[in-house]
Enzyme design. Sequence first.
Site, PDB file in Angstrom:
ATOM      1  N   GLU B 191      15.525  -1.277 -20.154  1.00 45.82           N
ATOM      2  CA  GLU B 191      16.043   0.074 -19.919  1.00 45.82           C
ATOM      3  C   GLU B 191      16.625   0.686 -21.188  1.00 45.82           C
ATOM      4  O   GLU B 191      17.232   1.751 -21.160  1.00 45.82           O
ATOM      5  CB  GLU B 191      17.103   0.028 -18.814  1.00 45.82           C
ATOM      6  CG  GLU B 191      16.503  -0.019 -17.419  1.00 45.82           C
ATOM      7  CD  GLU B 191      15.616  -1.232 -17.184  1.00 45.82           C
ATOM      8  OE1 GLU B 191      16.104  -2.368 -17.333  1.00 45.82           O
ATOM      9  OE2 GLU B 191      14.412  -1.051 -16.895  1.00 45.82           O
ATOM     10  N   ASN B 275       9.044  -4.413 -17.277  1.00 44.49           N
ATOM     11  CA  ASN B 275       8.454  -3.067 -17.295  1.00 44.49           C
ATOM     12  C   ASN B 275       8.303  -2.525 -18.712  1.00 44.49           C
ATOM     13  O   ASN B 275       9.096  -2.827 -19.589  1.00 44.49           O
ATOM     14  CB  ASN B 275       9.318  -2.112 -16.479  1.00 44.49           C
ATOM     15  CG  ASN B 275      10.736  -2.023 -17.029  1.00 44.49           C
ATOM     16  OD1 ASN B 275      11.461  -3.014 -16.986  1.00 44.49           O
ATOM     17  ND2 ASN B 275      11.131  -0.884 -17.565  1.00 44.49           N
ATOM     18  N   ASP B 317       8.911   0.893 -12.259  1.00 41.98           N
ATOM     19  CA  ASP B 317       9.813  -0.171 -12.710  1.00 41.98           C
ATOM     20  C   ASP B 317       9.610  -1.473 -11.949  1.00 41.98           C
ATOM     21  O   ASP B 317      10.553  -2.156 -11.591  1.00 41.98           O
ATOM     22  CB  ASP B 317      11.287   0.284 -12.617  1.00 41.98           C
ATOM     23  CG  ASP B 317      12.236  -0.789 -13.145  1.00 41.98           C
ATOM     24  OD1 ASP B 317      11.941  -1.367 -14.203  1.00 41.98           O
ATOM     25  OD2 ASP B 317      13.266  -1.057 -12.496  1.00 41.98           O
TER      26      ASP B 317
END
Lengths: 594, 594
Positions: B191, B275, B317
């Site tokens: 992230e 991801n 995700d």
Amino acid sequence: MLATLCSAALLTVAVGGQVQANDELLKLQQDPNQWVMWGGNYSGTRYSTLDQITNKNVKELRPVWTFSTGVLRGHEGGPLVIGDMQYVHTPFPNKVFAIDLNDQTVVWSYEPKQNADVIAVMCCDTVNRGLAYADGKIFLQQADTTLVALDAKKGDVIWSIKNGDPSKGETNTNAPLVVKDKILTGISGGEFGVRGRLTAYNIKDGSVAWQAFSVGPDKDMLVDPEKTTAMLKPIGKDSSVSTWQGDQWKIGGGTTWGWYTYDPALNLVYYGTGNPSTWNPSQRPGDNKWSMTIMARDADTGMAKWFYQKTPHDEWDYDGVNENILVDKEFQGKPRKLLVNMDRNGFGYTLDRETGELLVAEKYDPAVNWATHVDKETGRPEVVAKYSTAQNGPDVNTKGVCPAALGSKDQQPSSYSPKTGLLYVPTNHVCMDYEPYDISYVAGQPFVGATLSMFPAPNSHGGLGNFIAWDAIQGKIVWSLPEAFAVWSGVLSTAGDVVFYGTLEGYLKAVDATTGKELYRFKTPSGIIGNINTYTHKGKQYVAVLSGIGGWAGIGMAAGLSKSTEGLGAVGAFKQLSAYTQLGGVMTVFALPD
Amino acid sequence: MLATLCSAALLTVAVGGQVQANDELLKLQQDPNQWVMWGGNYSGTRYSTLDQITNKNVKELRPVWTFSTGVLRGHEGGPLVIGDMQYVHTPFPNKVFAIDLNDQTVVWSYEPKQNADVIAVMCCDTVNRGLAYADGKIFLQQADTTLVALDAKKGDVIWSIKNGDPSKGETNTNAPLVVKDKILTGISGGEFGVRGRLTAYNIKDGSVAWQAFSVGPDKDMLVDPEKTTAMLKPIGKDSSVSTWQGDQWKIGGGTTWGWYTYDPALNLVYYGTGNPSTWNPSQRPGDNKWSMTIMARDADTGMAKWFYQKTPHDEWDYDGVNENILVDKEFQGKPRKLLVNMDRNGFGYTLDRETGELLVAEKYDPAVNWATHVDKETGRPEVVAKYSTAQNGPDVNTKGVCPAALGSKDQQPSSYSPKTGLLYVPTNHVCMDYEPYDISYVAGQPFVGATLSMFPAPNSHGGLGNFIAWDAIQGKIVWSLPEAFAVWSGVLSTAGDVVFYGTLEGYLKAVDATTGKELYRFKTPSGIIGNINTYTHKGKQYVAVLSGIGGWAGIGMAAGLSKSTEGLGAVGAFKQLSAYTQLGGVMTVFALPD
Ligand SMILES: O=C(O)c1cc(C(=O)O)c2c(n1)C(=O)C(=O)c1cc(C(=O)O)[nH]c1-2
Ligand SMILES: O=C(O)c1cc(C(=O)O)c2c(n1)C(=O)C(=O)c1cc(C(=O)O)[nH]c1-2
């Protein structure tokens, strides 16, 4: 998804008002299925007539559910149980959880918004000793002195008042007590020169009903020079201010952070006052009345019936706030209404609770050395010069005083079993070196004036505690179980002839009420300084206790201190605790198998 | 007062070096009396041959001791047991406790000094998935990426290295795995645009043995264009960079924060990559290889044997990091070396672990709707246009995608019982609305680019989870137990035909391995996201689990968030958790009565 509250007890909650609240609580405190006040009942016996769990079957005990409060540091006090609901409180930030005993869901929770600055002026960890209940309300006495009444069903704030001022070092840690239509609460801050008082607020709206200071002018103290007695004699005019130099009583301590009991028949409330400020006795010549005193007051008016000062002119921080347990028992052949107080100073006192007559004053730890005995005529201890920090004076390290400042017993409440006639006392077995020094008063700053270090009582078992059975009539230890650490938890005794207590390592222990033989132990998540309670749900007996190391004994772990003399001298002695336990905050509920 | 360490296993710890460490671990991981790595064994089955606790007697289970870690927030992973010692870890600040099983004392503890700023760059709570052991050392992979080797007997730091740079959003949450003389560890930060890699350090001194990136040039990825295969075919030159626009792979994610397994016979290490960054797929056209990929690598050199990309060009995700469980079983009449992966994307994959051949790919939650199926020829999912956040484009809220970003299963590892031949899978039953938006990369800043909200799978039982038994050969759910919340704990299955898992409300549950019938439940102090482990001590079987709500599902409680879309969209769906549990951090150890 939330279960709704359906409790017979709560549904009877009604119109409020003096008589109702009184009647309701009088009934509830006699119902062993509930646990409606800190001591289980107004006498503070922490005795339950429940007898499903016995000295025969307690070995089968096991945890049946647990609940983390989400808060670390010292968890004192214990949950209340009213109907199907269990009310759990925490140390700062003083959360409250209402838990449905049917499915362990949190029906409501309350988290006050408090300024965290208050933590800096709490002497002995961020503890809170628990809630009170009456009239459909849960009463929370927050650290920042806010006293709040919450709707017991929904958790809504009904009223909220300020009981003190943290900027002057005033805080609260005590469990309040509801008596009739009033809620009694004290104040902490003896280490900040706070002037102690007990205040009665009307449970209806939080307005002040009466307020009685521990020290100062007669009118502030709610005393009658003629009618209020000490050692059976009128205390006379200005009995407090005459024992202080000048205005010193204004910063004189005598805080009221302990436990309160009540005799409905006599309509008297009992509590103790703490140490005089500062810890340097040379700075405050005189008896420093009425610090270190057991007080009996009329519940309606606050007027003092009698006082007994246990440690005049304190030289060791032997706060006189320990619980006064009300016991009806024969004394010298006559049934008497007694009051038993296991004081910090190491003497176990038995008094007539109607008159304040001193009947017994004996050491309950053989290590106690600061006084030889208590003179029964005068009520005064005979101080041993060698251990007198006043006689040795400031900047002299008085060594080997027993007990240490945290006393032969601190806040941890005892239990009295009318079945065995014995008091079960969680004790400390700690001594100290104590060096007073001059200090000036600055509002909101520590006003301690002494450097301490603590250690296990010498020439003994090497541990820091004992769990004892005490005969309050004879003034004798019946049995004594050595413990590695001070026993800092509140005791429960039951009609099943079992006595429960917790240890700082985290053990819940059950012992035989007669012999003291250990019958069961369980290592709870963290050190226990909470009080053990019992109740039933759907006919089954449960035992509940909060674990969460902290309090004065655990202050090193709780506040992350490591220097031996830090934490007012307690850090060194309790250093080994981290080999046994870590911070926590968990309620563990025990029961027998179905 | 501290007990000394006396463990047969530890005393055999010897000279170090490749062969020794390997032999020791190979032996220890087969010894059901110990629990020496996260998965119990290299295959990651989380299955134990211990059978004292059975589906017949598990109802008699009870907690026998508990230990608060003194840390709140999400407690993932589980304790290791080596000899007489239990090693317990915590979330940030990543404390380690070595507990003597003989008396539950803390023999040593270790608390790293870490800059708390790292918390701000941890995506999904301050979790840590546990320790590794080898060669007399306990390995701790700290949040701040420090990997430290501690003396297992004394807790002294033997060596310490930096595995990443938190100022770029690099953190660690994974449990490292020791293979032969190396310790493997990953990196978190998908992230934050972190470029994933697996690194092997020499257990002797922490020097780098090899490092394999998940994305980027072939040489960084330790691939051989000819020999490394995907879908049984060579991956060819520049297989990764050719699937990214320009230099995007440099901030391309594919982090490696999941669980690692190892096949000693094949000498292959298995793990998954996360991801691609950002969550806005329109900003990164292409398949984004080798994000979302199961990787098989040579343990000695790190060279890739085969890859399988589960979700090319991720739009939801669906991090591909879930555990790869190594299972030896017949497939279509032939004994095969299999690998089972229950992916975030809702498909349960079974592959040949030697070749990477795709054998089974079936939905393990009927709610899964983003793809109709996986094409067995190409290995690609057939994406449903309606649920394609890439096709709908940025600033469009794609509604009702199942599963939600936290997948049909997140980090919580499954268990495989060779006795029943079933996989026991803790699953999520959560769907989402997902609205991508454009975002620029700034080192150390969140690089998410999507607003999410989550809710229970519609037209189902209303809960957020299921606990299922999965037939990995047939690709079929055998039974499914509805749960109110996502099942976020690691599972244990045993030869006693019992399967254990924990729930976010805090229940440890035991169910029958064949029928799924609930046999026992106990409410631990806090929500369970830890892994359940088992071991023996003095011949008696114990079951241990950490409770402590948190992780992504519990992020609202853990981080004190209340807006529904906060916590990357998880806060809303899990709001009701506070009616069941509060923050905590407690190990509960269970056993049968003596
Ligand atoms: O003088 C005071 O006002 C005051 C307050 C408190 C408190 O409120 O907790 C303690 C004490 N004194 C004290 O002397 C003491 O030993 C003590 C122990 C504890 C505890 O909770 O463990 N509190 C206190
Ligand atoms: O992309 C990443 O680097 C990364 C890291 C982590 C982590 O390290 O915990 C999680 C995730 N992603 C993630 O997508 C996710 O669902 C997740 C759940 C959890 C957890 O511990 O509950 N961590 C993570």
